[in-house]
Design a protein around this motif. Structure first.
Motif, PDB file in Angstrom:
ATOM      1  N   LYS A 151       0.974  -1.387  -0.065  1.00 48.39           N
ATOM      2  CA  LYS A 151       0.015  -0.104   0.117  1.00 48.39           C
ATOM      3  C   LYS A 151       1.023   1.269  -0.075  1.00 48.39           C
ATOM      4  O   LYS A 151       2.040   1.074   0.509  1.00 48.39           O
ATOM      5  CB  LYS A 151      -0.892   0.153   1.280  1.00 48.39           C
ATOM      6  N   LYS A 152       0.333   2.298  -0.532  1.00 49.21           N
ATOM      7  CA  LYS A 152       1.209   3.646  -0.490  1.00 49.21           C
ATOM      8  C   LYS A 152       1.247   4.157   1.018  1.00 49.21           C
ATOM      9  O   LYS A 152       0.376   4.279   1.714  1.00 49.21           O
ATOM     10  CB  LYS A 152       0.574   4.620  -1.493  1.00 49.21           C
ATOM     11  N   ASP A 153       2.177   4.600   1.436  1.00 46.15           N
ATOM     12  CA  ASP A 153       2.492   5.212   2.689  1.00 46.15           C
ATOM     13  C   ASP A 153       1.988   6.619   2.720  1.00 46.15           C
ATOM     14  O   ASP A 153       2.044   7.356   1.678  1.00 46.15           O
ATOM     15  CB  ASP A 153       4.061   5.345   3.174  1.00 46.15           C
ATOM     16  N   THR A 154       1.122   6.931   3.625  1.00 52.44           N
ATOM     17  CA  THR A 154       0.797   8.418   3.621  1.00 52.44           C
ATOM     18  C   THR A 154       1.679   9.314   4.039  1.00 52.44           C
ATOM     19  O   THR A 154       2.740   8.941   4.507  1.00 52.44           O
ATOM     20  CB  THR A 154      -0.427   8.636   4.586  1.00 52.44           C
ATOM     21  N   PRO A 155       1.644  10.716   3.789  1.00 57.50           N
ATOM     22  CA  PRO A 155       2.516  11.598   4.391  1.00 57.50           C
ATOM     23  C   PRO A 155       2.846  11.573   5.830  1.00 57.50           C
ATOM     24  O   PRO A 155       4.288  11.415   6.231  1.00 57.50           O
ATOM     25  CB  PRO A 155       2.262  12.851   4.154  1.00 57.50           C
ATOM     26  N   LEU A 156       2.249  11.170   6.722  1.00 56.82           N
ATOM     27  CA  LEU A 156       1.992  11.285   8.142  1.00 56.82           C
ATOM     28  C   LEU A 156       2.770   9.644   8.380  1.00 56.82           C
ATOM     29  O   LEU A 156       3.497   9.726   9.304  1.00 56.82           O
ATOM     30  CB  LEU A 156       0.557  11.057   8.599  1.00 56.82           C
ATOM     31  N   ASP A 157       2.542   8.620   7.717  1.00 51.67           N
ATOM     32  CA  ASP A 157       3.138   7.369   7.964  1.00 51.67           C
ATOM     33  C   ASP A 157       4.612   7.386   7.597  1.00 51.67           C
ATOM     34  O   ASP A 157       5.696   7.102   8.472  1.00 51.67           O
ATOM     35  CB  ASP A 157       2.797   6.378   7.044  1.00 51.67           C
ATOM     36  N   LEU A 158       4.902   8.045   6.587  1.00 51.47           N
ATOM     37  CA  LEU A 158       6.515   8.275   6.248  1.00 51.47           C
ATOM     38  C   LEU A 158       6.959   9.330   7.428  1.00 51.47           C
ATOM     39  O   LEU A 158       8.297   9.211   7.847  1.00 51.47           O
ATOM     40  CB  LEU A 158       6.456   9.343   5.006  1.00 51.47           C
ATOM     41  N   LEU A 159       6.517  10.512   7.827  1.00 49.84           N
ATOM     42  CA  LEU A 159       6.866  11.196   9.109  1.00 49.84           C
ATOM     43  C   LEU A 159       7.017  10.566  10.410  1.00 49.84           C
ATOM     44  O   LEU A 159       8.025  10.435  11.039  1.00 49.84           O
ATOM     45  CB  LEU A 159       5.816  12.311   9.309  1.00 49.84           C
ATOM     46  N   LYS A 160       6.263   9.642  10.496  1.00 50.55           N
ATOM     47  CA  LYS A 160       6.344   8.603  11.666  1.00 50.55           C
ATOM     48  C   LYS A 160       7.228   7.713  11.500  1.00 50.55           C
ATOM     49  O   LYS A 160       7.935   7.451  12.356  1.00 50.55           O
ATOM     50  CB  LYS A 160       4.920   7.762  11.922  1.00 50.55           C
TER      51      LYS A 160
END
Length: 52
Positions: free
Chosen positions: A20-29
């Motif tokens: 699945k594509k990571d959301t910007p918040l996922d990448l930030l975490k």
């Protein structure tokens, strides 16, 4: 026949591809968890993402 069914029914991940594509918040975490950014940077960027 059973082998073909098993191949197509069994969920699997191909190495190097995301399921699945990571959301910007996922990448930030992930960056915060890896120690790439400080807690303050994390909070500031999280606030920016959530206000958009």
């Amino acid at each position: 026949m059973v082998l073909l069914s098993w191949i197509f029914v069994l969920p699997f991940d191909i190495p190097g591809q995301r399921s699945k594509k990571d959301t910007p918040l996922d990448l930030l975490k992930k960056r915060f968890a890896a120690g790439e950014i400080s807690k303050e940077e994390f909070q500031e960027r999280k606030n920016i993402l959530q206000s958009s």
